[in-house]
Motif scaffolding. Structure first.
Motif, PDB file in Angstrom:
ATOM      1  N   ALA A 110       0.852  -1.196   0.000  1.00  0.00           N
ATOM      2  CA  ALA A 110       0.000   0.000   0.000  1.00  0.00           C
ATOM      3  C   ALA A 110       0.886   1.243   0.000  1.00  0.00           C
ATOM      4  O   ALA A 110       1.112   1.874   1.034  1.00  0.00           O
ATOM      5  CB  ALA A 110      -0.938  -0.010   1.208  1.00  0.00           C
ATOM      6  N   ALA A 111       1.390   1.561  -1.187  1.00  0.00           N
ATOM      7  CA  ALA A 111       2.292   2.699  -1.351  1.00  0.00           C
ATOM      8  C   ALA A 111       2.271   3.103  -2.818  1.00  0.00           C
ATOM      9  O   ALA A 111       1.878   2.321  -3.678  1.00  0.00           O
ATOM     10  CB  ALA A 111       3.715   2.319  -0.919  1.00  0.00           C
ATOM     11  N   PRO A 112       2.699   4.323  -3.117  1.00  0.00           N
ATOM     12  CA  PRO A 112       2.756   4.765  -4.514  1.00  0.00           C
ATOM     13  C   PRO A 112       3.745   3.934  -5.337  1.00  0.00           C
ATOM     14  O   PRO A 112       4.796   3.512  -4.833  1.00  0.00           O
ATOM     15  CB  PRO A 112       3.229   6.216  -4.421  1.00  0.00           C
ATOM     16  N   MET A 113       3.412   3.719  -6.587  1.00  0.00           N
ATOM     17  CA  MET A 113       4.251   2.932  -7.493  1.00  0.00           C
ATOM     18  C   MET A 113       5.690   3.433  -7.504  1.00  0.00           C
ATOM     19  O   MET A 113       6.636   2.637  -7.427  1.00  0.00           O
ATOM     20  CB  MET A 113       3.676   2.966  -8.912  1.00  0.00           C
TER      21      MET A 113
ATOM     22  N   GLN B 286      -0.105  -1.939 -10.698  1.00  0.00           N
ATOM     23  CA  GLN B 286      -0.974  -1.108  -9.867  1.00  0.00           C
ATOM     24  C   GLN B 286      -2.296  -1.836  -9.653  1.00  0.00           C
ATOM     25  O   GLN B 286      -2.880  -2.358 -10.590  1.00  0.00           O
ATOM     26  CB  GLN B 286      -1.221   0.239 -10.548  1.00  0.00           C
ATOM     27  N   THR B 287      -2.755  -1.896  -8.397  1.00  0.00           N
ATOM     28  CA  THR B 287      -4.057  -2.464  -8.061  1.00  0.00           C
ATOM     29  C   THR B 287      -4.803  -1.437  -7.220  1.00  0.00           C
ATOM     30  O   THR B 287      -4.225  -0.428  -6.803  1.00  0.00           O
ATOM     31  CB  THR B 287      -3.927  -3.780  -7.261  1.00  0.00           C
ATOM     32  N   ASP B 288      -6.076  -1.703  -6.951  1.00  0.00           N
ATOM     33  CA  ASP B 288      -6.849  -0.791  -6.099  1.00  0.00           C
ATOM     34  C   ASP B 288      -6.266  -0.697  -4.692  1.00  0.00           C
ATOM     35  O   ASP B 288      -6.379   0.335  -4.034  1.00  0.00           O
ATOM     36  CB  ASP B 288      -8.312  -1.239  -6.018  1.00  0.00           C
ATOM     37  N   ALA B 289      -5.617  -1.764  -4.233  1.00  0.00           N
ATOM     38  CA  ALA B 289      -5.070  -1.801  -2.874  1.00  0.00           C
ATOM     39  C   ALA B 289      -3.623  -1.331  -2.785  1.00  0.00           C
ATOM     40  O   ALA B 289      -3.078  -1.213  -1.701  1.00  0.00           O
ATOM     41  CB  ALA B 289      -5.186  -3.216  -2.315  1.00  0.00           C
ATOM     42  N   GLY B 290      -2.992  -1.088  -3.920  1.00  0.00           N
ATOM     43  CA  GLY B 290      -1.591  -0.671  -3.924  1.00  0.00           C
ATOM     44  C   GLY B 290      -0.853  -1.293  -5.094  1.00  0.00           C
ATOM     45  O   GLY B 290      -1.441  -1.559  -6.134  1.00  0.00           O
ATOM     46  N   VAL B 291       0.420  -1.565  -4.888  1.00  0.00           N
ATOM     47  CA  VAL B 291       1.264  -2.120  -5.942  1.00  0.00           C
ATOM     48  C   VAL B 291       1.491  -3.600  -5.658  1.00  0.00           C
ATOM     49  O   VAL B 291       1.982  -3.965  -4.584  1.00  0.00           O
ATOM     50  CB  VAL B 291       2.629  -1.392  -6.011  1.00  0.00           C
ATOM     51  N   GLU B 292       1.110  -4.440  -6.633  1.00  0.00           N
ATOM     52  CA  GLU B 292       1.438  -5.851  -6.512  1.00  0.00           C
ATOM     53  C   GLU B 292       2.856  -6.040  -7.042  1.00  0.00           C
ATOM     54  O   GLU B 292       3.142  -5.739  -8.202  1.00  0.00           O
ATOM     55  CB  GLU B 292       0.494  -6.727  -7.323  1.00  0.00           C
TER      56      GLU B 292
END
Length: 155
Positions: free
Chosen positions: A11-14, A98-104
């Motif tokens: 849960a952080a910016p790409m 990018q996902t709704d919850a953060g970066v996979e």
């Protein structure tokens, strides 16, 4: 040939996830298992580096040389061990989505263990999965902590 495939959502910016996980020089702070990361060379986007683990209980120190090539446009990193140690080969693919919850962040490792060792692909797969999952959780915690201290950026 054997393979592992592990992923975690951070849960952080790409940009932060990308920057922190691709800063090889800082890996001893990001990964619990690395004592040292030395950059040996750069050619274009490809980085050649040596990773050194913390000493084993018996004092043995393990290290190897790898190279990695990040592609910030595709958000992928291709890597391989140059000094293969117990492996016939070891190739890695890191992907970031990018996902709704953060970066996979996903790590796929393809490898084959050399014959004649007291362990094989199955045992190495288990070891790599255990270590990868532990390190991914640590990275998630550290990147999310860093993100909490940064101002929000729209991306």
């Amino acid at each position: 040939m054997a393979a592992t495939d592990n992923a975690i959502v951070i849960a952080a910016p790409m940009e932060l996830v990308w920057d922190m996980t691709n800063d090889v020089e800082s890996w001893p702070e990001l990964f619990s298992e690395y004592a040292k990361a030395e950059i040996l060379g750069r050619e274009g986007a490809t980085i050649t580096f040596r990773l050194t683990l913390h000493p084993d209980e018996d004092g043995a120190v393990w290290h190897w040389v790898s190279e990695r090539t990040p592609d910030p446009v595709r958000r992928t990193v291709r890597a391989r061990r140059i000094e293969t140690g117990p492996f016939e080969f070891m190739n890695l693919l890191w992907t970031y989505a990018q996902t709704d919850a953060g970066v996979e962040m996903r790590w796929r490792q393809e490898f084959a263990v050399r014959s004649g060792l007291p362990f094989g692909d199955k045992e190495m797969t288990e070891r790599l999965n255990t270590n990868t999952r532990r390190e991914m959780l640590r990275i998630k915690e550290l990147v999310e902590k860093a993100a909490a201290g940064r101002p929000a950026v729209n991306r």
